[in-house]
Scaffold this motif. Sequence first.
Motif, PDB file in Angstrom:
ATOM      1  N   LEU A  63       0.815  -1.212   0.000  1.00  0.00           N
ATOM      2  CA  LEU A  63       0.000   0.000   0.000  1.00  0.00           C
ATOM      3  C   LEU A  63       0.848   1.261   0.000  1.00  0.00           C
ATOM      4  CD1 LEU A  63      -2.953   0.945   0.086  1.00  0.00           C
ATOM      5  CD2 LEU A  63      -2.797   0.947   2.572  1.00  0.00           C
ATOM      6  N   ALA A  64       2.013   1.225   0.649  1.00  0.00           N
ATOM      7  CA  ALA A  64       2.885   2.405   0.682  1.00  0.00           C
ATOM      8  C   ALA A  64       3.330   2.808  -0.718  1.00  0.00           C
ATOM      9  CB  ALA A  64       4.103   2.130   1.556  1.00  0.00           C
ATOM     10  N   GLY A  84      -1.818   6.038  -1.485  1.00  0.00           N
ATOM     11  CA  GLY A  84      -1.739   4.731  -0.849  1.00  0.00           C
ATOM     12  C   GLY A  84      -2.231   4.787   0.580  1.00  0.00           C
ATOM     13  N   CYS A  85      -3.536   4.574   0.784  1.00  0.00           N
ATOM     14  CA  CYS A  85      -4.086   4.595   2.129  1.00  0.00           C
ATOM     15  C   CYS A  85      -5.264   3.635   2.204  1.00  0.00           C
ATOM     16  CB  CYS A  85      -4.520   6.000   2.544  1.00  0.00           C
ATOM     17  SG  CYS A  85      -5.859   6.681   1.554  1.00  0.00           S
ATOM     18  N   VAL A  86      -5.578   3.223   3.424  1.00  0.00           N
ATOM     19  CA  VAL A  86      -6.676   2.288   3.620  1.00  0.00           C
ATOM     20  C   VAL A  86      -8.002   2.911   3.228  1.00  0.00           C
ATOM     21  CG1 VAL A  86      -7.942   0.963   5.343  1.00  0.00           C
ATOM     22  CG2 VAL A  86      -5.454   1.040   5.434  1.00  0.00           C
ATOM     23  N   LEU A 151       2.974  -2.739  14.684  1.00  0.00           N
ATOM     24  CA  LEU A 151       2.687  -3.350  13.383  1.00  0.00           C
ATOM     25  C   LEU A 151       3.813  -3.058  12.406  1.00  0.00           C
ATOM     26  CD1 LEU A 151      -1.130  -2.673  12.902  1.00  0.00           C
ATOM     27  CD2 LEU A 151      -0.024  -4.829  13.477  1.00  0.00           C
ATOM     28  N   ALA A 152       4.372  -1.853  12.480  1.00  0.00           N
ATOM     29  CA  ALA A 152       5.477  -1.507  11.583  1.00  0.00           C
ATOM     30  C   ALA A 152       6.666  -2.433  11.815  1.00  0.00           C
ATOM     31  CB  ALA A 152       5.879  -0.050  11.794  1.00  0.00           C
ATOM     32  N   GLY A 153       6.945  -2.735  13.076  1.00  0.00           N
ATOM     33  CA  GLY A 153       8.059  -3.610  13.390  1.00  0.00           C
ATOM     34  C   GLY A 153       7.861  -5.021  12.886  1.00  0.00           C
ATOM     35  N   ARG A 154       6.621  -5.434  12.716  1.00  0.00           N
ATOM     36  CA  ARG A 154       6.306  -6.754  12.184  1.00  0.00           C
ATOM     37  C   ARG A 154       6.128  -6.731  10.664  1.00  0.00           C
ATOM     38  NH1 ARG A 154       3.273 -10.407  15.571  1.00  0.00           N
ATOM     39  NH2 ARG A 154       4.114 -10.286  17.697  1.00  0.00           N
ATOM     40  N   GLY A 155       6.255  -5.548  10.051  1.00  0.00           N
ATOM     41  CA  GLY A 155       6.012  -5.442   8.616  1.00  0.00           C
ATOM     42  C   GLY A 155       4.554  -5.565   8.250  1.00  0.00           C
ATOM     43  N   ALA A 159      -0.509   1.321   6.368  1.00  0.00           N
ATOM     44  CA  ALA A 159      -0.177   2.532   5.621  1.00  0.00           C
ATOM     45  C   ALA A 159       1.008   3.199   6.284  1.00  0.00           C
ATOM     46  CB  ALA A 159      -1.364   3.498   5.587  1.00  0.00           C
ATOM     47  N   PRO A 160       1.727   4.075   5.566  1.00  0.00           N
ATOM     48  CA  PRO A 160       2.800   4.841   6.208  1.00  0.00           C
ATOM     49  C   PRO A 160       2.244   5.642   7.387  1.00  0.00           C
ATOM     50  CG  PRO A 160       2.900   5.064   3.820  1.00  0.00           C
ATOM     51  CD  PRO A 160       1.605   4.366   4.118  1.00  0.00           C
ATOM     52  N   GLY A 161       2.970   5.652   8.484  1.00  0.00           N
ATOM     53  CA  GLY A 161       2.503   6.384   9.652  1.00  0.00           C
ATOM     54  C   GLY A 161       1.553   5.606  10.535  1.00  0.00           C
TER      55      GLY A 161
END
Length: 387
Positions: A63-64, A84-86, A151-155, A159-161
């Motif tokens: 999505l990014a 690229g956003c939900v 969630l970012a750490g788990r990939g 979305a960004p941010g």
Amino acid sequence: MNDADRELDQPKPFIEMKIISIYAVGMENSVMLVAGLGEHSVAEEVWRATAGSTLVRHDLSRLADGIVHRWIDGLLTELRLEHGCVSCTMRLDLIPLLRTLPGPVVVHLDPALEPEAVCLALEGEPVRVDAVVTVVDRATWLADATGHDSLAGRGLSAAPGDRRTVSQLVVGQAEFADALVLTGPSGDDRIEAVLDRLNPSAPRQEVAHLHVPTLLAAIDRDARRGEVDDLFSPLLRGRPPLEAAHGVHLTHFTARRPFHPARLHRTLVALAQGVVRIRGRVWLASRHDTALWLEAAGRAMRMADAGPWLTTAGTSPDTDARHADLTVGQELHPGDREQELVIIAHRSSSEVITSALREALITDEEAALAGELRFADPFPGAHEKQS
């Protein structure tokens, strides 16, 4: 169409296309959402068991880059989004699909999506949510629900941010479900005890013995079915057990005086270890006019503006309904100002949690000086309106 025709493991053509909006007016369509972290085949089982249904799945892992992969009954389409956003994925693709696809639709949500947010986006659309089914993997669920991984750490960011934690995701997915499917090895009784208190009304089946018609038929007649709670709705849904089991307990805390902001902050930090869920309304001594919504999962916490208390709100259908819900005992107090929190934890005890929260309330001496005292605000996010 027979089962062989519906198998998902057959090779499918790849289609690349620019996303377009299709707006067609039709009858209300029905949808079932299947959520859960990790790989599973439950959505396909629901699809196969639902006559005339269509299976829709989105993969938001790119999505990014403005790319979303979407499957309809196994047919892959690459969607290219300007943003690229939900919300764009929902507004420009999923919602138009649900308006136009014939028959019931089974939506296999991307693992990073919470069904409550999807249902909120569907409000006002000609779509009826028949059921939300969440898959709970017992091998990882309790560690995820009480941890602090992002969630970012788990990939897994949607979305960004995206600053959500894994605990917020998995707790929200299980809490909002109308039915639960359990995977992974049994043996940790705490998981069942937590689910008994987090979502007591949701029927459960083991994935190895999953019979979709029986599971869906067991959903309570009063199940939410996509209905998003108002922030002033009752906090206890169903009949969660109030006694402890396997070290897991539910605390329903109420009080009729405000919290001291700094003491509450210290108390919440101390309670974070071993907490699965905290949710409810908070009255701070520094903000008498505004109800605050507190929501915590694992070690992740957020406080947001829930709107005015009745004593400071104008007349409206919403506040009239809230006035009607007040009990006779509450009429002796100013409006609807009160603390009401529900805490599910697997450490400490309900007595210890209740005592800690009571010590965070303002004292009689502080109440007498309420007009003179100024309180520091340790909850800066509480000034943002909760949607």
